[in-house]
Structures are given as C-alpha cells and as structure tokens.
Write a protein that holds these residues in place. Structure first.
Motif, PDB file in Angstrom:
ATOM      1  N   ILE A 106     -33.704  28.862  12.963  1.00 58.11           N
ATOM      2  CA  ILE A 106     -32.266  28.851  12.665  1.00 58.11           C
ATOM      3  C   ILE A 106     -31.915  27.193  12.246  1.00 58.11           C
ATOM      4  N   LEU A 107     -32.321  26.289  13.176  1.00 60.75           N
ATOM      5  CA  LEU A 107     -32.062  24.928  12.980  1.00 60.75           C
ATOM      6  C   LEU A 107     -32.622  24.614  11.489  1.00 60.75           C
ATOM      7  N   ALA A 108     -33.661  24.883  11.182  1.00 65.10           N
ATOM      8  CA  ALA A 108     -34.243  24.678   9.764  1.00 65.10           C
ATOM      9  C   ALA A 108     -33.302  25.242   8.793  1.00 65.10           C
ATOM     10  N   LEU A 109     -33.011  26.447   8.891  1.00 63.98           N
ATOM     11  CA  LEU A 109     -31.838  26.764   7.855  1.00 63.98           C
ATOM     12  C   LEU A 109     -30.738  26.390   7.593  1.00 63.98           C
ATOM     13  N   ASP A 110     -30.172  25.815   8.928  1.00 65.96           N
ATOM     14  CA  ASP A 110     -29.118  24.993   9.009  1.00 65.96           C
ATOM     15  C   ASP A 110     -29.218  23.694   8.383  1.00 65.96           C
ATOM     16  N   VAL A 111     -30.278  23.086   8.393  1.00 65.91           N
ATOM     17  CA  VAL A 111     -30.532  21.952   7.930  1.00 65.91           C
ATOM     18  C   VAL A 111     -30.868  21.909   6.222  1.00 65.91           C
ATOM     19  N   LEU A 112     -31.578  23.008   6.169  1.00 70.91           N
ATOM     20  CA  LEU A 112     -31.542  23.278   4.457  1.00 70.91           C
ATOM     21  C   LEU A 112     -30.083  23.567   3.792  1.00 70.91           C
ATOM     22  N   ALA A 113     -29.154  24.091   4.553  1.00 68.39           N
ATOM     23  CA  ALA A 113     -27.921  24.327   3.882  1.00 68.39           C
ATOM     24  C   ALA A 113     -27.140  22.979   4.007  1.00 68.39           C
ATOM     25  N   ILE A 114     -27.475  21.921   4.783  1.00 67.23           N
ATOM     26  CA  ILE A 114     -26.763  20.752   4.712  1.00 67.23           C
ATOM     27  C   ILE A 114     -27.464  19.811   3.675  1.00 67.23           C
ATOM     28  N   ILE A 115     -28.735  20.022   3.133  1.00 65.78           N
ATOM     29  CA  ILE A 115     -29.400  19.288   2.207  1.00 65.78           C
ATOM     30  C   ILE A 115     -28.648  19.871   1.041  1.00 65.78           C
ATOM     31  N   GLY A 116     -28.582  21.197   1.004  1.00 69.18           N
ATOM     32  CA  GLY A 116     -27.903  21.676  -0.147  1.00 69.18           C
ATOM     33  C   GLY A 116     -26.617  21.231  -0.413  1.00 69.18           C
ATOM     34  N   LEU A 117     -25.856  21.041   0.748  1.00 74.29           N
ATOM     35  CA  LEU A 117     -24.534  20.234   0.396  1.00 74.29           C
ATOM     36  C   LEU A 117     -24.804  18.906   0.099  1.00 74.29           C
ATOM     37  N   GLY A 118     -25.738  18.101   0.279  1.00 72.19           N
ATOM     38  CA  GLY A 118     -26.134  16.858  -0.293  1.00 72.19           C
ATOM     39  C   GLY A 118     -26.235  16.656  -1.709  1.00 72.19           C
ATOM     40  N   PHE A 119     -27.035  17.731  -2.178  1.00 74.75           N
ATOM     41  CA  PHE A 119     -27.392  18.048  -3.493  1.00 74.75           C
ATOM     42  C   PHE A 119     -26.060  18.292  -4.395  1.00 74.75           C
ATOM     43  N   ILE A 120     -25.312  18.986  -3.891  1.00 69.03           N
ATOM     44  CA  ILE A 120     -23.859  19.613  -4.284  1.00 69.03           C
ATOM     45  C   ILE A 120     -23.179  18.288  -4.688  1.00 69.03           C
ATOM     46  N   CYS A 121     -22.930  17.576  -3.415  1.00 67.62           N
ATOM     47  CA  CYS A 121     -22.296  16.211  -3.671  1.00 67.62           C
ATOM     48  C   CYS A 121     -22.612  15.254  -4.479  1.00 67.62           C
ATOM     49  N   LEU A 122     -23.914  15.187  -4.518  1.00 63.11           N
ATOM     50  CA  LEU A 122     -24.804  14.330  -5.583  1.00 63.11           C
ATOM     51  C   LEU A 122     -24.574  14.686  -7.042  1.00 63.11           C
ATOM     52  N   TYR A 123     -24.523  15.887  -7.341  1.00 63.17           N
ATOM     53  CA  TYR A 123     -24.275  16.412  -8.524  1.00 63.17           C
ATOM     54  C   TYR A 123     -22.782  16.013  -8.926  1.00 63.17           C
ATOM     55  N   ALA A 124     -21.925  16.557  -7.828  1.00 64.38           N
ATOM     56  CA  ALA A 124     -20.252  15.824  -8.396  1.00 64.38           C
ATOM     57  C   ALA A 124     -20.116  14.568  -8.800  1.00 64.38           C
ATOM     58  N   ILE A 125     -20.970  13.521  -7.979  1.00 62.41           N
ATOM     59  CA  ILE A 125     -20.973  12.186  -8.279  1.00 62.41           C
ATOM     60  C   ILE A 125     -21.455  11.778  -9.791  1.00 62.41           C
ATOM     61  N   ILE A 126     -22.592  12.725  -9.984  1.00 64.04           N
ATOM     62  CA  ILE A 126     -23.428  12.224 -11.317  1.00 64.04           C
ATOM     63  C   ILE A 126     -22.652  12.700 -12.439  1.00 64.04           C
ATOM     64  N   THR A 127     -21.806  14.188 -12.293  1.00 67.58           N
ATOM     65  CA  THR A 127     -21.185  14.746 -13.293  1.00 67.58           C
ATOM     66  C   THR A 127     -19.552  14.251 -13.569  1.00 67.58           C
ATOM     67  N   GLY A 128     -19.161  13.708 -12.281  1.00 65.07           N
ATOM     68  CA  GLY A 128     -17.771  13.144 -12.223  1.00 65.07           C
ATOM     69  C   GLY A 128     -16.801  14.307 -12.008  1.00 65.07           C
ATOM     70  N   SER A 129     -17.215  15.403 -11.867  1.00 60.06           N
ATOM     71  CA  SER A 129     -16.577  16.640 -11.636  1.00 60.06           C
ATOM     72  C   SER A 129     -16.362  16.961 -10.099  1.00 60.06           C
ATOM     73  N   TYR A 130     -15.310  16.672  -9.452  1.00 61.92           N
ATOM     74  CA  TYR A 130     -15.069  16.567  -8.243  1.00 61.92           C
ATOM     75  C   TYR A 130     -14.648  17.910  -7.680  1.00 61.92           C
ATOM     76  N   PHE A 131     -14.662  18.900  -8.513  1.00 65.41           N
ATOM     77  CA  PHE A 131     -14.561  20.478  -8.135  1.00 65.41           C
ATOM     78  C   PHE A 131     -15.597  20.886  -7.137  1.00 65.41           C
TER      79      PHE A 131
END
Length: 101
Positions: free
Chosen positions: A44-69
């Motif tokens: 359960i903890l590992a799945l929660d950490v995976l979700a947080i890492i996914g959030l990091g990827f999404i935020c990084l993609y938002a910074i790269i593209t400049g689309s803050y949606f």
C-alpha cells in the motif's frame, strides 16, 4: 535576450534534466520495493509512493510544456490517490478486526 535570461534558461533546463533522472530512479526503486515486499501494508505504501512519483512526472511535464492545466490534473490525482490509500487502509483494518473476532 539578455545574459540573465540565457543563464536562467540554462538553469531551468539543467534542473529539469536532474529532476527527470531523480524521478526515473525513484520509480524503479519503488517498483523493485513493491515486487520484493510480501507485506500488504508495504505494498500500500509503495502504491502511494508511485502515485506521488506520477504527480512529479505530471508537474514536470507541465513545466516543460508551459501548460499549467496539468497542475490541476495533478491535484485531482493526488486527491484520488489519498482517498484510495485511506479507503484501502480502512478495508485492511476491518479485515484484521474480523480475523480477531
């Protein structure tokens, strides 16, 4: 374009590369941890950490593209991940109480 703008763009590019590498490494470490652990709570903890890492990827993609949606998408995903973790924890606690009775 001034010298300061060029320096700031280089710093942003370097920080994007470094954060991408850190996220990728942490993703693989978490997957390794998830596959090796047999305890349900660790998974359960590992799945929660995976979700947080996914959030990091999404935020990084938002910074790269400049689309803050995508930041809004990350906020919604974090809410869903948090609720799923809480619900799964409550479910396991109820199952544990049923076994003790």
């Amino acid at each position: 374009m001034t010298v300061l703008d060029m320096i700031m763009n280089n710093i942003l590019d370097i920080s994007i590369i470094i954060s991408s590498v850190i996220l990728i490494i942490s993703f693989f470490i978490t997957i390794f941890y998830f596959t090796r652990m047999s305890d349900l709570y660790s998974k359960i903890l590992a799945l929660d950490v995976l979700a947080i890492i996914g959030l990091g990827f999404i935020c990084l993609y938002a910074i790269i593209t400049g689309s803050y949606f995508y930041v809004d998408v990350a906020i919604a995903l974090s809410l869903i991940a948090f609720l799923a973790t809480v619900a799964f924890a409550r479910y396991t606690l109820k199952q544990k109480d049923k076994k003790t009775e």
